[in-house]
Enzyme design. Structure first.
Site, PDB file in Angstrom:
ATOM      1  N   HIS A 152       0.862  -1.187   0.000  1.00 39.94           N
ATOM      2  CA  HIS A 152       0.000   0.000   0.000  1.00 39.94           C
ATOM      3  C   HIS A 152       0.887   1.222   0.000  1.00 39.94           C
ATOM      4  CE1 HIS A 152       0.650  -1.552   4.079  1.00 39.94           C
ATOM      5  NE2 HIS A 152       0.723  -0.290   4.464  1.00 39.94           N
ATOM      6  N   LEU A 153       0.529   2.162  -0.839  1.00 44.55           N
ATOM      7  CA  LEU A 153       1.246   3.430  -0.895  1.00 44.55           C
ATOM      8  C   LEU A 153       0.479   4.420  -0.025  1.00 44.55           C
ATOM      9  CD1 LEU A 153       3.530   5.125  -2.048  1.00 44.55           C
ATOM     10  CD2 LEU A 153       2.120   5.537  -4.078  1.00 44.55           C
TER      11      LEU A 153
HETATM   12  P1  5GP Z   1       1.568   0.081   7.436  1.00 45.17           P
HETATM   13  O1  5GP Z   1       1.796   0.297   8.922  1.00 45.17           O
HETATM   14  O2  5GP Z   1       1.460  -1.393   7.102  1.00 45.17           O
HETATM   15  O3  5GP Z   1       2.510   0.824   6.537  1.00 45.17           O
HETATM   16  O4  5GP Z   1       0.162   0.742   7.132  1.00 45.17           O
HETATM   17  C1  5GP Z   1      -1.036   0.124   7.424  1.00 45.17           C
HETATM   18  C2  5GP Z   1      -2.070   1.216   7.536  1.00 45.17           C
HETATM   19  O5  5GP Z   1      -3.349   0.613   7.488  1.00 45.17           O
HETATM   20  C3  5GP Z   1      -1.993   2.004   8.843  1.00 45.17           C
HETATM   21  O6  5GP Z   1      -1.774   3.380   8.571  1.00 45.17           O
HETATM   22  C4  5GP Z   1      -3.356   1.736   9.500  1.00 45.17           C
HETATM   23  O7  5GP Z   1      -3.881   2.869  10.161  1.00 45.17           O
HETATM   24  C5  5GP Z   1      -4.212   1.316   8.326  1.00 45.17           C
HETATM   25  N1  5GP Z   1      -5.270   0.398   8.667  1.00 45.17           N
HETATM   26  C6  5GP Z   1      -5.201  -0.683   9.504  1.00 45.17           C
HETATM   27  N2  5GP Z   1      -6.383  -1.315   9.562  1.00 45.17           N
HETATM   28  C7  5GP Z   1      -7.219  -0.628   8.744  1.00 45.17           C
HETATM   29  C8  5GP Z   1      -8.598  -0.806   8.388  1.00 45.17           C
HETATM   30  O8  5GP Z   1      -9.284  -1.730   8.821  1.00 45.17           O
HETATM   31  N3  5GP Z   1      -9.119   0.102   7.521  1.00 45.17           N
HETATM   32  C9  5GP Z   1      -8.400   1.142   7.010  1.00 45.17           C
HETATM   33  N4  5GP Z   1      -9.020   1.973   6.166  1.00 45.17           N
HETATM   34  N5  5GP Z   1      -7.094   1.327   7.315  1.00 45.17           N
HETATM   35  C10 5GP Z   1      -6.522   0.462   8.177  1.00 45.17           C
END
Ligand code: 5GP
Ligand code: ZN
Length: 115
Positions: free
Chosen positions: A101-102
């Site tokens: 994800h970006l």
């Molecule tokens: P990472 O930490 O993997 O780079 O980013 C994951 C992102 O996904 C985080 O910014 C977190 O807030 C978001 N996220 C986690 N669970 C959910 C969800 O159920 N829905 C949405 N829209 N975002 C989520």
């Protein structure tokens, strides 16, 4: 679809999200825990766990993710002021969802280096 993957479930509409953009290959939706006035996640519909799992044939989808993030920034009126795009890869860099994800962040001043 990876049945254990949160973002695959959002793509499949098994979990709700605030959708910003969709086409055949991409989905963009608001981050549930926004770190800036605009915090959108742009994801490929096809499951790819991390940047380290990209194959040469994935180059077009990565380009589309980046170009779409820039287009959303323009639509939101945050492009000229500046926006940040981030891929976190693996746990030490803060990756918590293992479907690439970006992050598109903007609408406030951004500092460097990030934490
Ligand atoms: P990472 O930490 O993997 O780079 O980013 C994951 C992102 O996904 C985080 O910014 C977190 O807030 C978001 N996220 C986690 N669970 C959910 C969800 O159920 N829905 C949405 N829209 N975002 C989520
Ligand atoms: Zn997935």
């Amino acid at each position: 679809m990876n049945d254990a993957c949160l973002f695959c479930k959002i793509v499949a509409r098994a979990i709700p999200a605030s959708i910003v953009y969709e086409d055949e290959r991409l989905l963009a939706f608001d981050d549930i825990n926004p770190q800036a006035p605009t915090h959108v996640l742009v994801v490929p519909k096809r499951h790819i766990a991390t940047l380290s799992d990209l194959a040469p044939g994935d180059d077009p989808i990565v380009g589309e993710l980046v170009r779409r993030a820039a287009a959303i920034a323009a639509d939101r009126g945050i492009a000229a002021g500046g926006f940040r795009t981030v891929f976190n890869t693996n746990r030490g860099a803060g990756q918590t969802v293992f479907h690439i994800h970006l992050h598109l962040l903007g609408g406030r001043p951004m500092h460097w280096p990030p934490g």
